[in-house]
Scaffold this motif. Structure first.
Motif, PDB file in Angstrom:
ATOM      1  N   GLU A  54      10.235 -42.538 -52.581  1.00  0.00           N
ATOM      2  CA  GLU A  54       8.929 -42.937 -53.101  1.00  0.00           C
ATOM      3  C   GLU A  54       7.832 -41.995 -52.612  1.00  0.00           C
ATOM      4  O   GLU A  54       6.940 -41.630 -53.367  1.00  0.00           O
ATOM      5  CB  GLU A  54       8.586 -44.353 -52.638  1.00  0.00           C
ATOM      6  CG  GLU A  54       9.395 -45.443 -53.287  1.00  0.00           C
ATOM      7  CD  GLU A  54       8.644 -46.082 -54.440  1.00  0.00           C
ATOM      8  OE1 GLU A  54       7.537 -46.558 -54.203  1.00  0.00           O
ATOM      9  OE2 GLU A  54       9.191 -46.078 -55.570  1.00  0.00           O
ATOM     10  N   GLU A  84      12.231 -45.526 -49.440  1.00  0.00           N
ATOM     11  CA  GLU A  84      10.867 -45.168 -49.051  1.00  0.00           C
ATOM     12  C   GLU A  84      10.651 -43.671 -49.102  1.00  0.00           C
ATOM     13  O   GLU A  84       9.618 -43.201 -49.591  1.00  0.00           O
ATOM     14  CB  GLU A  84      10.587 -45.692 -47.644  1.00  0.00           C
ATOM     15  CG  GLU A  84       9.141 -45.602 -47.233  1.00  0.00           C
ATOM     16  CD  GLU A  84       8.234 -46.320 -48.237  1.00  0.00           C
ATOM     17  OE1 GLU A  84       8.612 -47.396 -48.712  1.00  0.00           O
ATOM     18  OE2 GLU A  84       7.150 -45.776 -48.538  1.00  0.00           O
ATOM     19  N   ALA A  85      11.625 -42.910 -48.631  1.00  0.00           N
ATOM     20  CA  ALA A  85      11.500 -41.455 -48.643  1.00  0.00           C
ATOM     21  C   ALA A  85      11.377 -40.950 -50.074  1.00  0.00           C
ATOM     22  O   ALA A  85      10.549 -40.081 -50.367  1.00  0.00           O
ATOM     23  CB  ALA A  85      12.702 -40.826 -47.949  1.00  0.00           C
ATOM     24  N   LEU A 138      15.121 -46.894 -46.007  1.00  0.00           N
ATOM     25  CA  LEU A 138      14.486 -45.620 -45.675  1.00  0.00           C
ATOM     26  C   LEU A 138      14.686 -44.605 -46.791  1.00  0.00           C
ATOM     27  O   LEU A 138      13.786 -43.831 -47.118  1.00  0.00           O
ATOM     28  CB  LEU A 138      15.044 -45.066 -44.353  1.00  0.00           C
ATOM     29  CG  LEU A 138      14.631 -45.821 -43.089  1.00  0.00           C
ATOM     30  CD1 LEU A 138      15.206 -45.157 -41.851  1.00  0.00           C
ATOM     31  CD2 LEU A 138      13.115 -45.912 -42.982  1.00  0.00           C
TER      32      LEU A 138
END
Lengths: 191, 191
Positions: free
Chosen positions: B163, B160-161, B157
């Motif tokens: 990114e 992803e955050a 996570l």
DNA sequence: TCAATTTGCATCATAACTGTTGCAAGTCTA
DNA sequence: TAGACTTGCAACAGTTATGATGCAAATTGA
């Protein structure tokens, strides 16, 4: 097409498959591996690889195309538009994981390059969005969560699950969907 | 050390920092970028880069070392061992995101190479484990979730955050922790 | 201004990877 | 067995990245 030609083409296609699979194995471990290393892993001469794929780019493109077809088929097989959202979520997840476990590198390279490949991926992404939208409408997904963020989290979890390789695709899918929907907290605040 | 030497060394260090930052910018977009491209982005000649870093490997190693120091400091600043688990989770997340937004490539290369860097990363990982263990003990984390999977999901996570770059570090951390703990589902089953 | 240092530029050597081709040997089918 | 095709091997050319070096010019502090 004559029987002869068909048989011979079969041979050629077998070689192509062997190379694609070897390339996936090698490149997933080292994306900068040389054609020589790929050829060696496939058990063929480097010249054979170059005969089948005009360039390195063409090879990676073929890998992406192949993986993308499997990917689309995996999603399709789950009928994501015609089953209850939660059911579809499980099925899609398990099916996609099966493909991703075998074609991780190829799928990671699927976004750039070939427009046809990009189209299929965009299609699948749109399908995912529709699925999440339906899930939200029937109350499976929280309405206060940004759908785009939810989708990104879903993709990230699939990636992570495929990397971990912990258990079979069904077990991984079960845990993944559970985590996606419920998280890893108890909801008891500071405890 | 003389004043002269200090001033001159300051210049050199400024150049080093400029190169490191340019390398991060360039390599985060294209990990296969050449030294020439990095030098150009830094506004220096390629020979200068080679004078400061004996090899490409040394450059990437220096990037990893630099980012790792920032990373460790970010975690440390949150006092993850001495604050309530939920508080520590927020603070660590926000601090790490700030570093990761600027040094994404360098941090992704931090696992291999230098043993010192690897040690620091292992340290942080162990700290993360301890934090999750405490969180579980006070009832913030579910006891039926594999701690290792929880940690992996947390890392995924964060990745992803970073990114997505959607909002500032605090907003991202808030959403991230919320998603980590509660997931994106309502818990209403099939709805 | 002097001295130390750093930089840019031009140049060179080396290595590695890519892609091509010719040819002999092998396989498979008809 | 004959023919079509594919493969491995060897050799080649071309390109690109890497890393090193000498030297003149610029910077900076003393």
């Amino acid at each position: 097409m004559s029987e002869t030609t068909r048989a011979l083409r079969s041979d050629a296609e077998r070689t192509v498959r062997t190379i694609l699979e070897a390339a996936e194995r090698v490149l997933s471990r080292n994306p900068a591996a040389s054609m020589e290393q790929i050829a060696e892993a496939a058990g063929v001469a480097r010249t054979t690889v170059h005969r089948r794929f005009a360039s390195r780019e063409a090879l990676v493109g073929a890998m992406a195309a192949w993986a993308t077809r499997q990917f689309a088929a995996a999603v399709e097989a789950a009928h994501p538009d015609n089953t209850p959202p939660l059911v579809a979520l499980y099925q899609v997840t398990a099916n996609v994981l099966r493909v991703k476990l075998d074609w991780g590198f190829a799928m990671s390279r699927a976004l750039s390059a070939d427009p046809e490949v990009a189209r299929v991926h965009a299609d699948v992404e749109e399908r995912c969005r529709r699925l999440f939208h339906r899930a939200r409408e029937v109350g499976v997904l929280r309405a206060d969560v940004d759908p785009e963020w939810a989708r990104r989290v879903y993709y990230a979890l699939i990636h992570e699950a495929a990397e971990s390789r912990d258990g079979d695709a069904d077990a991984m899918a079960t845990r993944l969907v559970d985590t996606l929907l419920r998280g890893v907290g108890t909801g008891r605040g500071l405890g």
